[in-house]
Design an enzyme around this catalytic site. Structure first.
Site, PDB file in Angstrom:
ATOM      1  N   GLU A 175    -101.203 102.038  57.321  1.00  0.00           N
ATOM      2  CA  GLU A 175    -101.461 103.275  56.563  1.00  0.00           C
ATOM      3  C   GLU A 175    -102.300 103.047  55.301  1.00  0.00           C
ATOM      4  O   GLU A 175    -101.917 103.444  54.203  1.00  0.00           O
ATOM      5  CB  GLU A 175    -100.128 103.951  56.215  1.00  0.00           C
ATOM      6  N   ASN A 216    -102.555  99.902  61.798  1.00  0.00           N
ATOM      7  CA  ASN A 216    -101.635 100.948  62.258  1.00  0.00           C
ATOM      8  C   ASN A 216    -101.645 102.134  61.299  1.00  0.00           C
ATOM      9  O   ASN A 216    -101.563 101.955  60.079  1.00  0.00           O
ATOM     10  CB  ASN A 216    -100.220 100.338  62.314  1.00  0.00           C
ATOM     11  N   HIS A 252     -96.505 110.277  65.550  1.00  0.00           N
ATOM     12  CA  HIS A 252     -95.362 111.120  65.174  1.00  0.00           C
ATOM     13  C   HIS A 252     -95.822 112.564  65.306  1.00  0.00           C
ATOM     14  O   HIS A 252     -96.425 113.127  64.387  1.00  0.00           O
ATOM     15  CB  HIS A 252     -94.934 110.824  63.730  1.00  0.00           C
ATOM     16  N   GLU A 280     -95.450 104.379  67.508  1.00  0.00           N
ATOM     17  CA  GLU A 280     -94.258 104.995  66.898  1.00  0.00           C
ATOM     18  C   GLU A 280     -94.017 106.401  67.450  1.00  0.00           C
ATOM     19  O   GLU A 280     -93.668 107.332  66.706  1.00  0.00           O
ATOM     20  CB  GLU A 280     -94.415 105.058  65.370  1.00  0.00           C
ATOM     21  N   ASP A 282     -92.884 109.860  68.632  1.00  0.00           N
ATOM     22  CA  ASP A 282     -91.782 110.812  68.744  1.00  0.00           C
ATOM     23  C   ASP A 282     -92.370 112.224  68.677  1.00  0.00           C
ATOM     24  O   ASP A 282     -93.499 112.408  68.234  1.00  0.00           O
ATOM     25  CB  ASP A 282     -90.645 110.597  67.714  1.00  0.00           C
TER      26      ASP A 282
END
Ligand code: XIL
Length: 361
Positions: A175, A216, A252, A280, A282
């Protein structure tokens, strides 16, 4: 750390009891003819079907792993049976591993690596350099540029060396960019400037000549200014020989928020010759969750897995947990939840079935 024995060789060890999965129970009952035939649920684990697509499917792991009693054993058994790769959700972050300048604390992260290796799973290392989850001794210290560079390189060198041969790939920098694609402010950017990103990759490569090295981030899954900026950075790194293996798309998503350009975006990075891993995943739902929302969520999961398997570069897909009982979403996004593929009682949801049927075809 020492390498753990393979699953088959470790059945007598305590850790293997935590779950040495991969098989599926026999659902047939020979000799019992009095009941009408029922269509048994497909008990083949996701990791088995994923392997037919050259895909490693996995989940992040944190509190659930350490639960005692039935909850804990159910958690560990599903984890080891269903998934071929795990990511420590928090245990490898700077504040967990490096509590003081000359002190490293590897024990809890090591236990996850041992669990993975006892069950034939790979490990994603997450993460080496991030603006968040830094200990106070770092954020409230006084650092010159040179001090901060040394601190970063020392941390990377020690952590990557410790896990050499045990971690498949690292999120080296996490990030680093803002939504408009510019350098995001934070401890490392503020003390070192933009050059910290490439310095981190070079230090990680120096500590392990073969481990995968990833950048990432979130909001880079579709085409847009932030993913354009990552794309330009990767291209620049490749042209100058800065070591990078691939890009992690955190993924996400909110319900119905999977970008329509996901597959195209994966394809353009793949064309540069780097991997794209879903790191990651979801899909969060705003309360109250309805049966219709769960069906939409299943379609969203299916779309992500399908976009990933459309490219050979996307050969790892990790969800940010697997059970709604143990997800970061409700704590971070109040009013939202139910973002994963098993419910809070460890029952597979429509999203599980959707992924399973896609991967089995
Ligand atoms: C989150 C964890 O899930 C939480 O338990 C923790 O409190 C904060 O961090 N992007 C990342 C992950 O790269 O490390 C974050 O994980 C979620 C967002």
């Amino acid at each position: 750390m020492r390498r753990a024995p393979a699953c088959a060789a470790s059945v007598l060890t305590a850790l293997a009891v935590l779950g040495c999965g991969g098989g599926s129970p026999d659902v047939s009952s020979p000799g019992q003819t009095q009941n009408p035939p029922v269509v048994a649920a497909d008990t083949t684990p996701l990791r088995v079907y994923a392997s037919h697509h050259n895909l490693l499917i996995g989940a992040a792991i944190d509190r659930g792993f350490r639960l005692t009693g039935t909850d804990g054993s159910t958690f560990r058994s599903i984890m080891s049976k269903q998934f071929g790769i795990l990511t420590p959700e928090n245990d490898m972050k700077f504040d967990h591993l490096h509590p003081a300048r000359d002190t490293y604390r590897f024990v809890s992260a090591d236990s996850l690596v041992t669990f993975a290796e006892s069950n034939g799973m790979r490990v994603r290392g997450h993460n080496l350099v991030w603006h968040s989850q830094l200990p106070a001794w770092v954020t409230s210290g006084t650092w010159t540029t040179t001090d901060a560079q040394q601190l970063m390189v020392d941390h990377i060198t020690n952590v990557v060396s410790h896990y050499r041969g045990h971690v498949m790939e690292w999120d080296v920098v996490n990030e680093a960019l803002a939504d408009d694609g510019s350098l995001r402010p934070g401890f490392w950017a503020d003390h070192i400037g933009r050059s910290y990103v490439e310095a981190a990759f070079r230090a990680a490569r120096a500590a392990d000549p073969t481990v995968g090295l990833f950048y990432n981030d979130y909001n880079i899954e579709g085409l847009g200014p932030k993913s354009d900026s990552v794309y330009a950075m990767v291209k620049d790194f490749l042209s100058r020989g800065v070591p990078i293996t691939g890009v992690g798309f955190e993924s996400h998503f909110v319900l119905n928020g999977v970008p329509s350009t996901l597959a195209a975006n994966i394809a353009r990075f793949a064309a540069l010759g780097v991997k794209v891993h879903i790191t990651e995943l979801d899909v969060r739902i705003q309360a109250p969750t309805t049966p219709a929302a769960l069906q939409t969520q299943a379609q969203n999961y299916r779309d992500v897995v399908s976009a990933c398997t459309s490219s050979p570069a996307c050969d790892v897909l990790v969800m940010w947990g697997f059970t709604d009982k143990d997800s970061w979403i409700p704590g971070t996004f109040p009013g939202w939840g139910d973002a994963l593929i098993y419910d809070s009682l460890y029952q597979p949801k429509p999203a599980y079935t959707a992924i399973q049927s896609l991967l089995s075809s």
